[in-house]
Design an enzyme around this catalytic site. Structure first.
Site, PDB file in Angstrom:
ATOM      1  CB  CYS A   1      72.409 -26.724 -14.262  1.00 17.87           C
ATOM      2  SG  CYS A   1      71.107 -25.496 -14.519  1.00 17.87           S
TER       3      CYS A   1
ATOM      4  N   GLY B   1      43.022 -26.606 -39.649  1.00 20.22           N
ATOM      5  CA  GLY B   1      42.776 -25.755 -38.486  1.00 20.22           C
ATOM      6  C   GLY B   1      43.883 -24.782 -38.156  1.00 20.22           C
ATOM      7  CB  THR B   2      46.957 -23.744 -39.047  1.00 19.73           C
ATOM      8  OG1 THR B   2      47.882 -22.655 -38.949  1.00 19.73           O
ATOM      9  CG2 THR B   2      47.197 -24.502 -40.342  1.00 19.73           C
ATOM     10  CB  SER B   3      45.105 -18.379 -39.179  1.00 23.09           C
ATOM     11  OG  SER B   3      46.293 -18.197 -38.434  1.00 23.09           O
TER      12      SER B   3
ATOM     13  CB  VAL C   1      52.022 -26.345 -26.784  1.00 23.16           C
ATOM     14  CG1 VAL C   1      53.002 -25.534 -27.615  1.00 23.16           C
ATOM     15  CG2 VAL C   1      50.905 -25.460 -26.271  1.00 23.16           C
TER      16      VAL C   1
ATOM     17  CG  HIS D   1      54.897 -23.571 -32.746  1.00 21.45           C
ATOM     18  ND1 HIS D   1      53.772 -22.949 -33.234  1.00 21.45           N
ATOM     19  CD2 HIS D   1      55.890 -23.277 -33.638  1.00 21.45           C
ATOM     20  CE1 HIS D   1      54.058 -22.310 -34.365  1.00 21.45           C
ATOM     21  NE2 HIS D   1      55.329 -22.499 -34.635  1.00 21.45           N
TER      22      HIS D   1
ATOM     23  CG  LEU E   1      35.027 -22.665 -38.678  1.00 19.73           C
ATOM     24  CD1 LEU E   1      34.176 -23.905 -38.673  1.00 19.73           C
ATOM     25  CD2 LEU E   1      35.238 -22.157 -37.246  1.00 19.73           C
ATOM     26  CD  GLU E   2      38.110 -17.931 -40.473  1.00 19.05           C
ATOM     27  OE1 GLU E   2      39.322 -17.856 -40.753  1.00 19.05           O
ATOM     28  OE2 GLU E   2      37.548 -17.239 -39.617  1.00 19.05           O
TER      29      GLU E   2
HETATM   30  P1  OAD Z   1      45.042 -19.405 -35.284  1.00 15.84           P
HETATM   31  O1  OAD Z   1      44.215 -18.984 -34.118  1.00 15.84           O
HETATM   32  O2  OAD Z   1      45.870 -18.380 -35.951  1.00 15.84           O
HETATM   33  O3  OAD Z   1      44.110 -20.048 -36.414  1.00 15.84           O
HETATM   34  C1  OAD Z   1      43.154 -21.019 -36.100  1.00 15.84           C
HETATM   35  C2  OAD Z   1      42.469 -21.459 -37.376  1.00 15.84           C
HETATM   36  O4  OAD Z   1      41.584 -22.517 -37.052  1.00 15.84           O
HETATM   37  C3  OAD Z   1      41.639 -20.370 -38.068  1.00 15.84           C
HETATM   38  O5  OAD Z   1      41.911 -20.364 -39.461  1.00 15.84           O
HETATM   39  C4  OAD Z   1      40.176 -20.796 -37.798  1.00 15.84           C
HETATM   40  O6  OAD Z   1      39.297 -20.476 -38.870  1.00 15.84           O
HETATM   41  C5  OAD Z   1      40.342 -22.299 -37.682  1.00 15.84           C
HETATM   42  N1  OAD Z   1      39.326 -22.951 -36.823  1.00 15.84           N
HETATM   43  C6  OAD Z   1      38.748 -22.485 -35.706  1.00 15.84           C
HETATM   44  N2  OAD Z   1      37.886 -23.393 -35.195  1.00 15.84           N
HETATM   45  C7  OAD Z   1      37.915 -24.463 -36.031  1.00 15.84           C
HETATM   46  C8  OAD Z   1      37.237 -25.726 -36.067  1.00 15.84           C
HETATM   47  N3  OAD Z   1      36.356 -26.089 -35.134  1.00 15.84           N
HETATM   48  N4  OAD Z   1      37.517 -26.569 -37.089  1.00 15.84           N
HETATM   49  C9  OAD Z   1      38.407 -26.229 -38.060  1.00 15.84           C
HETATM   50  N5  OAD Z   1      39.066 -25.051 -38.086  1.00 15.84           N
HETATM   51  C10 OAD Z   1      38.838 -24.184 -37.081  1.00 15.84           C
HETATM   52  O7  OAD Z   1      45.927 -20.647 -34.778  1.00 15.84           O
HETATM   53  P2  OAD Z   1      47.240 -21.275 -35.446  1.00 15.84           P
HETATM   54  O8  OAD Z   1      47.208 -21.137 -36.913  1.00 15.84           O
HETATM   55  O9  OAD Z   1      47.426 -22.622 -34.863  1.00 15.84           O
HETATM   56  O10 OAD Z   1      52.379 -20.034 -31.837  1.00 15.84           O
HETATM   57  O11 OAD Z   1      48.358 -20.319 -34.857  1.00 15.84           O
HETATM   58  C11 OAD Z   1      49.707 -20.547 -35.185  1.00 15.84           C
HETATM   59  C12 OAD Z   1      50.592 -20.156 -34.035  1.00 15.84           C
HETATM   60  O12 OAD Z   1      50.302 -18.819 -33.604  1.00 15.84           O
HETATM   61  C13 OAD Z   1      50.397 -20.979 -32.764  1.00 15.84           C
HETATM   62  O13 OAD Z   1      51.083 -22.199 -32.783  1.00 15.84           O
HETATM   63  C14 OAD Z   1      50.941 -20.074 -31.708  1.00 15.84           C
HETATM   64  C15 OAD Z   1      50.303 -18.772 -32.147  1.00 15.84           C
HETATM   65  O14 OAD Z   1      50.948 -17.624 -31.746  1.00 15.84           O
HETATM   66  C16 OAD Z   1      53.144 -19.782 -30.785  1.00 15.84           C
HETATM   67  O15 OAD Z   1      52.686 -19.615 -29.671  1.00 15.84           O
HETATM   68  C17 OAD Z   1      54.607 -19.748 -31.123  1.00 15.84           C
END
Ligand code: OAD
Length: 232
Positions: free
Chosen positions: A139, A175-177, A93, A109, A202-203
């Protein structure tokens, strides 16, 4: 002459981690310190709107103070120079992709930049601090909420994203889990439509078989390296 490849990129909190914005599920992440049911559901907001708005006011302030990092800049460079299409879909966001120079980023999101009227659906620029008593400029009802998608709600722009995934030759997850659907299903959808898939994180990937290739490291290093390779 073959058509240049269409690339779809999905980013998550990890791409903004080195800009100082916390992730959600890493050790010390937001959802290890706060209960998402209180802060990221319509029910939590209905229970305590002042608490929820204070949390998002704090996050908005952190985003405003943050700067894009080398990974955001590299994706903007790729979009500007790649001869095919580059679609950036983010779960974040924050506006760090835009501040790095990317245009037309799909915020599935939502965004901290706008407020949303829970009563009539109007949007307006979010003030630095939102308050439950703020009237909607359209409104007049005091029903302002953050323009972010909470658990149980449908993410934005899903049709456009589905169309991009169908056209993709390469899908890249950064960068998403990969734990939150529908975004967690994009790699499989792109592959089913014939794309190759790459994870930059990262992982290593949590699930096997979703990615044709995966590279591990901090986004600020591995994303610019990959973009340099792509642009030759
Ligand atoms: P997560 O916190 O679930 O995952 C973050 C990922 O980034 C993990 O796999 C880390 O290993 C990786 N990571 C951390 N630091 C990093 C770095 N320096 N370089 C590369 N990778 C790195 O976050 P999201 O997957 O974005 O939704 O989470 C998805 C959604 O869950 C978000 O949009 C949010 C949350 O609840 C809502 O709020 C609706």
């Amino acid at each position: 002459m073959s058509k240049p490849a269409e690339i779809v990129i999905l980013t998550g909190a990890g791409i903004s981690a080195e800009s100082g914005l916390g992730t959600f599920r890493d050790v010390g992440g937001l959802w290890s310190r706060y209960d998402w049911r209180d802060l990221a559901t319509p029910e939590g907001f209905a229970r305590d709107p002042a608490f929820v708005l204070a949390f998002y006011n704090w996050r908005r302030e952190r985003v405003r103070a943050a700067e894009p990092n080398a990974a955001h800049a590299a994706l903007a460079r790729l979009s500007a120079r790649w001869p095919g299409g580059v679609t950036i879909v983010t779960q974040n966001v924050d506006d760090l992709h835009e501040r790095a120079g990317s245009r037309d980023v799909i915020h599935m999101h939502g965004t901290h930049l706008t407020a949303l009227c829970a009563s009539c659906g109007a949007r307006w620029p979010a003030p630095a601090a939102m308050d439950p008593a703020d009237p909607c400029p359209a409104c007049g009802i005091a029903a302002a909420r953050p323009d972010v998608v909470w658990f149980g709600e449908t993410p934005y722009h899903m049709e456009r994203i589905a169309g991009a995934l169908r056209q993709a030759d390469l899908f890249v997850s950064i960068g998403t889990s990969g734990t939150v659907y529908p975004a967690a299903g994009f790699a499989a959808a792109a592959r089913a439509a014939g794309a190759r898939s790459l994870q930059l994180n990262l992982e290593p990937p949590r699930k096997t078989g979703l990615f044709d290739a995966a590279r591990q490291g901090p986004a600020s290093i591995i994303v610019p390296d990959w973009v340099d390779e792509m642009l030759g």
